[in-house]
Design an enzyme around this catalytic site. Sequence first.
Site, PDB file in Angstrom:
ATOM      1  N   ARG A 137       4.569  -5.463 -17.388  1.00  0.00           N
ATOM      2  CA  ARG A 137       4.052  -4.481 -16.548  1.00  0.00           C
ATOM      3  C   ARG A 137       4.014  -3.288 -17.111  1.00  0.00           C
ATOM      4  O   ARG A 137       3.050  -2.312 -17.153  1.00  0.00           O
ATOM      5  CB  ARG A 137       4.849  -4.308 -15.178  1.00  0.00           C
ATOM      6  N   ASP A 176       3.948   4.122   2.906  1.00  0.00           N
ATOM      7  CA  ASP A 176       4.253   2.969   1.594  1.00  0.00           C
ATOM      8  C   ASP A 176       4.801   4.071   0.454  1.00  0.00           C
ATOM      9  O   ASP A 176       3.997   5.129   0.383  1.00  0.00           O
ATOM     10  CB  ASP A 176       3.151   2.353   1.350  1.00  0.00           C
TER      11      ASP A 176
END
Length: 284
Positions: free
Chosen positions: A46, A155
């Site tokens: 990532r 979120d």
Amino acid sequence: MNAVTPTEAVREFEMSAEDFRRIAAVVHKTAGIVLHDTKRPLVYSRLAKRLRSLKLKDFDSYCTLVEGSDGKDEREELILAITTNVTAFFRERHHFEFLEENLLPDLIARARAGGRVRIWSAACSSGEEPYSLALTILGTCPEAAKLDIRILATDIDRNMVNRAQTGVYPATTKQTISKRLMQKYTDPVENDEDHIRISDEVKALITFKQLNLLEKWPMKGPFDVIFCRNVVIYFDRPTQEILWRRFVDLMPPGSHIMIGHSERVSGPAASQMSATGITTYVRQ
């Protein structure tokens, strides 16, 4: 978060054990997420993209950046890079059934009498959960948007919040939303048969905000129902206990919290909660 082992062909940067330890420390301090050594391949795959984007030559330089006082923006990018958002409409359907059958009758009666109803979808990802909540409410109370019934959806990932606000989803969503609700509360997307759009009537019930659960919460509550599912499992035990207590502080007696199937309320908050269903707890 599923591990993906990068191949040697794309392993253009070296990540030492110390590099990983430093990154894991920043992630834990910033978002409360615990990265065990088994996540090193995932973290590498990532973050290698971030190093390329930033034109950094090694992970030591990246660590120095995210640890520094000027690294706030990149710390956010780091969290976004290593977290995976897995969600669906009416995921773990038993929670929505419990809401509809056991909680909404009293909550809607209160709202119709002029009272206030608040629901929080913590870690809402790309919006399927709060929209499922709104659809459940509208299925029972079509005039909900005219009453004081509101859903807060938050979120940590700003990209997910932005995506959720559009209310656009693949047409395969039809497989998880009832035909009745689909016909009444979704619209076609012009020149795009592969997607549907959640109607403005549904959106009117929801406020989307970016929020890191480890930071200060601007809302004061109280909340009648909280959905926080499959999130706390990524935190260590002390952080979990802190979060459970913070949730309890915003829950009046009789309010409920729905959690993930692998999660359990722990710490001081546990004595203030009683299980009322599958991973469903009521505040005593």
